[in-house]
Design an enzyme around this catalytic site. Structure first.
Site, PDB file in Angstrom:
ATOM      1  CB  VAL A  13     -15.192   3.134  -5.847  1.00 41.55           C
ATOM      2  CG1 VAL A  13     -15.135   2.845  -7.336  1.00 41.55           C
ATOM      3  CG2 VAL A  13     -13.805   2.976  -5.244  1.00 41.55           C
ATOM      4  CG  LEU A  37     -31.930  -2.942  -2.163  1.00 48.36           C
ATOM      5  CD1 LEU A  37     -33.051  -3.975  -2.170  1.00 48.36           C
ATOM      6  CD2 LEU A  37     -31.430  -2.710  -3.583  1.00 48.36           C
ATOM      7  N   GLY A 104     -13.244  -5.038  -6.772  1.00 47.55           N
ATOM      8  CA  GLY A 104     -12.508  -5.813  -5.776  1.00 47.55           C
ATOM      9  C   GLY A 104     -11.463  -4.973  -5.084  1.00 47.55           C
ATOM     10  CB  SER A 105      -9.585  -5.010  -2.633  1.00 45.36           C
ATOM     11  OG  SER A 105      -8.421  -4.935  -1.858  1.00 45.36           O
ATOM     12  CB  SER A 106      -4.432  -4.502  -4.716  1.00 47.25           C
ATOM     13  OG  SER A 106      -4.301  -3.765  -3.524  1.00 47.25           O
ATOM     14  CB  CYS A 107      -6.175  -7.011   0.107  1.00 48.22           C
ATOM     15  SG  CYS A 107      -7.944  -7.252   0.153  1.00 48.22           S
ATOM     16  CE1 TYR A 134     -13.403  -5.603   1.765  1.00 46.96           C
ATOM     17  CE2 TYR A 134     -11.142  -5.856   0.997  1.00 46.96           C
ATOM     18  CZ  TYR A 134     -12.373  -5.236   0.908  1.00 46.96           C
ATOM     19  OH  TYR A 134     -12.580  -4.261  -0.037  1.00 46.96           O
ATOM     20  CE  LYS A 138     -14.541  -6.191  -2.016  1.00 49.32           C
ATOM     21  NZ  LYS A 138     -15.632  -5.590  -2.784  1.00 49.32           N
ATOM     22  CB  THR A 162      -3.432   0.205  -7.157  1.00 48.21           C
ATOM     23  OG1 THR A 162      -2.281   0.240  -6.342  1.00 48.21           O
ATOM     24  CG2 THR A 162      -3.739   1.613  -7.663  1.00 48.21           C
ATOM     25  CG  LEU A 164      -8.849   3.164  -5.233  1.00 52.17           C
ATOM     26  CD1 LEU A 164     -10.330   2.819  -5.253  1.00 52.17           C
ATOM     27  CD2 LEU A 164      -8.364   3.526  -6.631  1.00 52.17           C
ATOM     28  CG  HIS A 177      -5.725   3.246   3.365  1.00 52.21           C
ATOM     29  ND1 HIS A 177      -4.975   2.114   3.557  1.00 52.21           N
ATOM     30  CD2 HIS A 177      -7.000   2.829   3.239  1.00 52.21           C
ATOM     31  CE1 HIS A 177      -5.753   1.051   3.538  1.00 52.21           C
ATOM     32  NE2 HIS A 177      -6.996   1.457   3.355  1.00 52.21           N
ATOM     33  CG  ASP A 276       8.806   0.733   6.779  1.00 53.77           C
ATOM     34  OD1 ASP A 276       8.350   1.881   7.001  1.00 53.77           O
ATOM     35  OD2 ASP A 276      10.018   0.497   6.607  1.00 53.77           O
TER      36      ASP A 276
HETATM   37  P1  GDP Z   1      -0.798  -0.331   3.142  1.00 58.27           P
HETATM   38  O1  GDP Z   1      -0.537  -0.022   1.709  1.00 58.27           O
HETATM   39  O2  GDP Z   1      -1.770  -1.452   3.328  1.00 58.27           O
HETATM   40  O3  GDP Z   1       0.485  -0.537   3.905  1.00 58.27           O
HETATM   41  O4  GDP Z   1      -1.588   0.916   3.693  1.00 58.27           O
HETATM   42  P2  GDP Z   1      -1.302   2.305   4.433  1.00 58.27           P
HETATM   43  O5  GDP Z   1      -1.841   3.364   3.543  1.00 58.27           O
HETATM   44  O6  GDP Z   1      -1.906   2.217   5.808  1.00 58.27           O
HETATM   45  O7  GDP Z   1       0.269   2.496   4.622  1.00 58.27           O
HETATM   46  C1  GDP Z   1       1.152   2.710   3.545  1.00 58.27           C
HETATM   47  C2  GDP Z   1       2.532   3.112   4.052  1.00 58.27           C
HETATM   48  O8  GDP Z   1       2.476   4.449   4.556  1.00 58.27           O
HETATM   49  C3  GDP Z   1       3.120   2.252   5.166  1.00 58.27           C
HETATM   50  O9  GDP Z   1       4.507   2.071   4.906  1.00 58.27           O
HETATM   51  C4  GDP Z   1       2.936   3.128   6.396  1.00 58.27           C
HETATM   52  O10 GDP Z   1       3.909   2.872   7.399  1.00 58.27           O
HETATM   53  C5  GDP Z   1       3.158   4.511   5.795  1.00 58.27           C
HETATM   54  N1  GDP Z   1       2.592   5.630   6.604  1.00 58.27           N
HETATM   55  C6  GDP Z   1       3.268   6.743   6.959  1.00 58.27           C
HETATM   56  N2  GDP Z   1       2.515   7.547   7.712  1.00 58.27           N
HETATM   57  C7  GDP Z   1       1.303   6.947   7.829  1.00 58.27           C
HETATM   58  C8  GDP Z   1       0.090   7.308   8.468  1.00 58.27           C
HETATM   59  O11 GDP Z   1      -0.029   8.326   9.132  1.00 58.27           O
HETATM   60  N3  GDP Z   1      -0.962   6.448   8.343  1.00 58.27           N
HETATM   61  C9  GDP Z   1      -0.878   5.297   7.607  1.00 58.27           C
HETATM   62  N4  GDP Z   1      -1.954   4.504   7.493  1.00 58.27           N
HETATM   63  N5  GDP Z   1       0.278   4.917   7.005  1.00 58.27           N
HETATM   64  C10 GDP Z   1       1.348   5.721   7.099  1.00 58.27           C
END
Ligand code: GDP
Length: 319
Positions: A13, A37, A104-107, A134, A138, A162, A164, A177, A276
């Site tokens: 960011v 710094l 910040g972060s949505s978490c 974390y 935040k 959300t 990114l 991610h 999931d």
């Molecule tokens: P979340 O939003 O904190 O759950 O972050 P993620 O980006 O890690 O995962 C988002 C969704 O994508 C979840 O439902 C995962 O199961 C799905 N997903 C599918 N394939 C992948 C992958 O290869 N890596 C990750 N990180 N998530 C995946």
């Protein structure tokens, strides 16, 4: 000329904010790398602010990581983030810097927050355990900003993005991610003529994705709206603002768009033995809309430019 300090200018960011501010004629950019710094060192940060006569701060510096890193190094995550926030926010105040935007972060929102998540969901329930240290740091950052505003009349604001994606994302195969993970997997499958790409989970969870250039634009927008407008759209004890598109899609839909963008022609399948995670994560972006900002980069366009950047970083040419 306005002297603007971007803390964390090499991050995803921070670097996007720097790209946009660099194009503004009335901005003199101030950045410092880790060697110049140390943001964990209070005395260094204080001296920096005393000497630099900063007008505005973007606090985009943070220790970030995926679920594995958060689980393995919880002390580093809470300590480093709290120290960075305390050092920068307090030193900015001491040096009479009136304008600051904290990222910040949505978490920060409870694990079971009602969807779409509005700003007033903050501190209404239990956080997700894996990144709680974390998230607590935040939340402390938001409350630092609010407290300096209340006690000293400062103009310190917070933006909560959300999910990114975009330039300078982390493309690690296991620890990234979903967007960078799938971009890399589809890309490698295309190069290797792999007949099938496996997506984790059922493909049914819903996620909202925002391009990092939109996040940077929103942060700069929020930083520069008048105090009167900002205060008329937020409440005194709820001054953070969600930044998202307000639109979500299923992981399966995103994966098919990704296959198209990358040019992968094989099968896409789902490994339902993989978790999931949350069924849905969507921000309520009414406050931001009321302030007058809306996203402009659609998911497919954002994936295309991110793929171009990814391939340039690998020194490949799109075919
Ligand atoms: P979340 O939003 O904190 O759950 O972050 P993620 O980006 O890690 O995962 C988002 C969704 O994508 C979840 O439902 C995962 O199961 C799905 N997903 C599918 N394939 C992948 C992958 O290869 N890596 C990750 N990180 N998530 C995946």
């Amino acid at each position: 000329m306005k002297r603007v300090f971007v803390a964390g200018h090499k991050g995803m960011v921070g670097s996007a904010i720097v790209r946009q501010l660099a194009a503004q004629k009335d901005v003199e950019l101030i950045v410092r790398d880790r060697k110049q710094l140390n943001l964990l060192n209070q005395a260094e940060v204080q001296t920096f602010f005393e000497n630099e006569k900063i007008d505005q701060v973007y606090l985009a510096a943070a220790k970030v990581g995926g679920i594995v890193a958060n689980n393995t190094y919880p002390a580093d995550f809470i300590y480093e983030n709290l120290m960075i926030e305390c050092n920068i926010i307090h030193s900015a105040h001491m040096a009479d810097v009136n304008d600051l935007v904290f990222l910040g972060s949505s978490c920060i929102y409870p694990k079971l927050a009602e969807q779409p998540m509005a700003e007033n969901a903050l501190l209404t329930g239990t956080l997700e355990r894996t990144n709680e240290p974390y998230a607590v740091a935040k939340i402390a950052g938001i409350k630092l900003c609010e407290s300096y505003n209340r006690q000293y009349g400062r103009n310190y604001r917070s933006v909560m993005p959300t999910n990114l994606y975009g330039e300078n994302d982390n493309f690690h195969p296991d620890n990234s991610h979903v967007i960078p993970a799938l971009m890399r997997r589809f890309h490698e499958a295309k190069l290797n003529d792999t007949p099938e790409v496996v997506v984790w989970g059922t493909g049914k969870p819903m996620r909202e994705f925002l391009h990092v250039d939109d996040m940077a634009a929103a942060s700069i927008f929020v930083a520069n709206v008048s105090q009167e407008t900002y205060e008329s759209c937020t409440e005194p004890m709820l001054s953070h603002i969600n930044v998202g598109t307000g639109v979500d899609c299923t992981i399966a839909e995103m994966a098919l768009t990704m296959a198209e963008v990358v040019g992968y022609k094989g099968q896409v399948s789902f490994d339902t033995t993989k978790p999931d995670g949350a069924p849905r994560k969507l921000m309520n972006v009414d406050t931001l809309k009321k302030l007058g900002w809306a996203y402009s980069i659609e998911l497919k366009d954002g994936l295309e430019s991110t793929y171009d950047w990814y391939m340039a970083s690998l020194k490949c040419i799109r075919s």
